[in-house]
Design an enzyme around this catalytic site. Structure first.
Site, PDB file in Angstrom:
ATOM      1  CE1 TYR A 173      15.964   4.775   9.215  1.00  0.00           C
ATOM      2  CE2 TYR A 173      14.852   3.145   7.838  1.00  0.00           C
ATOM      3  CZ  TYR A 173      15.112   3.680   9.087  1.00  0.00           C
ATOM      4  OH  TYR A 173      14.538   3.129  10.208  1.00  0.00           O
ATOM      5  CG  ASP A 191      10.542  -6.840   4.724  1.00  0.00           C
ATOM      6  OD1 ASP A 191      10.054  -5.694   4.845  1.00  0.00           O
ATOM      7  OD2 ASP A 191      10.953  -7.498   5.700  1.00  0.00           O
ATOM      8  CB  THR A 192      13.358  -2.653   1.774  1.00  0.00           C
ATOM      9  OG1 THR A 192      13.033  -3.011   0.429  1.00  0.00           O
ATOM     10  CG2 THR A 192      14.634  -1.814   1.760  1.00  0.00           C
ATOM     11  CE  LYS A 227      15.699   5.116  -3.881  1.00  0.00           C
ATOM     12  NZ  LYS A 227      14.521   5.451  -3.051  1.00  0.00           N
ATOM     13  N   GLY A 280       0.825  -1.193   0.000  1.00  0.00           N
ATOM     14  CA  GLY A 280       0.000   0.000   0.000  1.00  0.00           C
ATOM     15  C   GLY A 280       0.863   1.248   0.000  1.00  0.00           C
ATOM     16  CG  ASN A 281       5.526   2.730   0.631  1.00  0.00           C
ATOM     17  OD1 ASN A 281       5.635   3.638  -0.183  1.00  0.00           O
ATOM     18  ND2 ASN A 281       6.271   2.640   1.712  1.00  0.00           N
ATOM     19  CG  HIS A 333      17.925  -1.130  -1.772  1.00  0.00           C
ATOM     20  ND1 HIS A 333      18.215   0.217  -1.925  1.00  0.00           N
ATOM     21  CD2 HIS A 333      16.761  -1.174  -1.088  1.00  0.00           C
ATOM     22  CE1 HIS A 333      17.286   0.941  -1.326  1.00  0.00           C
ATOM     23  NE2 HIS A 333      16.385   0.118  -0.819  1.00  0.00           N
TER      24      HIS A 333
END
EC number: 3.6.1.66
Length: 226
Positions: free
Chosen positions: A178, A83-84, A199, A15-16, A204
């Site tokens: 971050y 997942d990060t 970016k 949902g991000n 990652h």
């Protein structure tokens, strides 16, 4: 005339909105007729609690949950979850799997990106060793139409990482999380000071997505979908 392929949807299990913005362009370029949708696009509202001790475990947990939710609605689809974590050497690898919920906040108060950044800088105060890395694990679970009419089951993970340094103060207004305090190795700018394309080319998440896209592309080719 090109043969008409079955509709295939890649469901982004998040949902991000910031993650969706980064993931969508890469996945939409995979093949014609591939539809990339977020949970919001499908009218779904689910928040999977990240209870696993590893990034891999949490990514699989979310992909499994979305697969079960979407399976009755769509014939051919891939649930894609990530997942990060930010792993800081001077903090023993923290915040790691707790990166999104690192800063302590009062009960009932929503934690913000800024809260996490402030807490990280507080924990890093006075530390000369500032090496760190971002890691992303992507889990995929789905089914695609095989050429013989059966289904090809998909269930695997990909990952990506990038090394860098934690800055002493936030720099830049782009990105999220971050990004303002992470300077990729060999660069004097933080992720938040880079354009989104710049970016994505080195990040990652970008690397994990490229690896996932490659695997999905191989599955699509196996199914005769270009």
């Amino acid at each position: 005339m090109e043969p008409k392929h079955p509709e295939i949807t890649i469901v982004l299990a998040t949902g991000n909105k910031d993650k969706v913005r980064e993931l969508k362009p890469v996945l939409e370029a995979l093949a014609s007729g591939i539809h990339v949708r977020s949970l919001h696009d499908l009218g779904l509202d689910i928040d999977v609690e990240e209870t696993e001790p590893t990034l891999e475990g949490n990514a699989r947990l979310k992909a499994d949950a979305i697969f079960e939710l979407v399976a009755p609605r769509l014939d051919w689809f891939i649930a894609l979850a990530d997942d990060t974590g930010l792993e800081v050497d001077a903090l023993g690898g923290a915040p790691g799997v707790y990166s999104a919920r690192y800063a302590p906040v009062p009960e009932g108060v929503a934690r913000t990106y800024e809260d996490n950044v402030r807490h990280l800088l507080s924990e890093m105060r006075g530390k000369s060793k500032r090496t760190a890395r971002f890691r992303t694990v992507i889990a995929m679970k789905g089914r695609l139409p095989a050429a013989n009419g059966s289904a090809v089951e998909i269930e695997e993970t990909t990952d990506g990482h990038i090394d860098g340094l934690i800055t002493t103060e936030p720099k830049g207004n782009g990105g999220f999380g971050y990004d303002p305090v992470f300077a990729p190795e060999g660069m004097d700018r933080t992720f938040a000071q880079l354009g989104i394309d710049e970016k994505n080319a080195i990040s990652h998440r970008g690397r994990a997505v490229v690896a996932a896209a490659k695997r999905i592309g191989e599955y699509l080719s196996q199914c005769g979908i270009q």
